[in-house]
Structure formats: C-alpha cells, structure tokens
Write a protein that holds these residues in place. Structure first.
Motif, mmCIF file in Angstrom:
data_model
loop_
_atom_site.group_PDB
_atom_site.id
_atom_site.type_symbol
_atom_site.label_atom_id
_atom_site.label_comp_id
_atom_site.label_asym_id
_atom_site.label_seq_id
_atom_site.Cartn_x
_atom_site.Cartn_y
_atom_site.Cartn_z
ATOM 1 N N ASP A 38 5.286 -3.100 -18.658
ATOM 2 C CA ASP A 38 5.216 -4.356 -17.684
ATOM 3 C C ASP A 38 6.319 -5.111 -18.193
ATOM 4 O OD1 ASP A 38 4.364 -6.063 -19.529
ATOM 5 O OD2 ASP A 38 2.020 -5.933 -18.712
ATOM 6 N N LEU A 57 7.085 -2.455 -14.875
ATOM 7 C CA LEU A 57 6.203 -2.754 -13.752
ATOM 8 C C LEU A 57 5.761 -4.311 -13.502
ATOM 9 C CD1 LEU A 57 3.573 0.390 -13.627
ATOM 10 C CD2 LEU A 57 5.624 -0.234 -12.383
ATOM 11 N N SER A 62 -3.735 -4.828 -11.247
ATOM 12 C CA SER A 62 -3.461 -4.054 -9.900
ATOM 13 C C SER A 62 -2.403 -3.018 -9.929
ATOM 14 C CB SER A 62 -3.449 -4.982 -9.036
ATOM 15 O OG SER A 62 -2.023 -5.884 -9.118
ATOM 16 N N TYR A 63 -1.562 -3.157 -10.847
ATOM 17 C CA TYR A 63 -0.385 -2.577 -10.925
ATOM 18 C C TYR A 63 -0.521 -1.184 -12.055
ATOM 19 C CZ TYR A 63 2.038 -5.896 -8.408
ATOM 20 O OH TYR A 63 2.489 -6.528 -7.547
ATOM 21 N N THR A 68 1.228 3.692 -8.721
ATOM 22 C CA THR A 68 2.176 2.526 -8.732
ATOM 23 C C THR A 68 3.415 3.150 -9.496
ATOM 24 O OG1 THR A 68 0.667 0.729 -9.127
ATOM 25 C CG2 THR A 68 2.641 0.221 -9.510
#
Length: 69
Positions: A38, A57, A62-63, A68
């Motif tokens: 991330d 990300l 939620s990712y 995703t």
C-alpha cells in the motif's frame, strides 16, 4: 526461513516466514513475482522495491482484496 504451502482455490501458494525481505527476494526468479503493497508502506520502504515490479494500493482494509489487484 520457514516455508508453508496453502491451497488457495485451484492454486498451491508458498508462503515464507521468519526471513528478511532481501533474503526472501534473492530466492525468487525476478520475472515470476510482483510485490503488492500500500501507499504507506511504499512511502517508507519503497527504496527496497525499486528494482522489482510493484503495485501500490491506497491504504485501508477496503482495498485488501484480490479484485482490487
């Protein structure tokens, strides 16, 4: 380095534990993997990923799902 294998759908996935990032990466074929992280991790550790294919990300739970990526 401790290695375990898990069945994920139709695929057998190997997971490594208790190893340094650099030692783990050295065991891989450089064309056979991609690092998924991330933006927060990339901000602090991105210098370690520069020579590898990487997807970053947005942060947040939620990712963290396969759709995703």
């Amino acid at each position: 380095m401790t290695s375990k294998q898990y069945q994920v759908g139709n695929n057998l996935v190997q997971v490594q534990f208790d190893t340094l990032f650099e030692d783990f990466i050295a065991t891989l074929d450089q064309q056979s993997f991609i690092i998924v992280t991330d933006e927060t991790v990339m901000q602090y550790h991105g210098h370690r990923f520069k020579q590898h294919r990487c997807v970053s990300l947005p942060p947040g739970e939620s990712y963290k799902k396969q759709s995703t990526v």
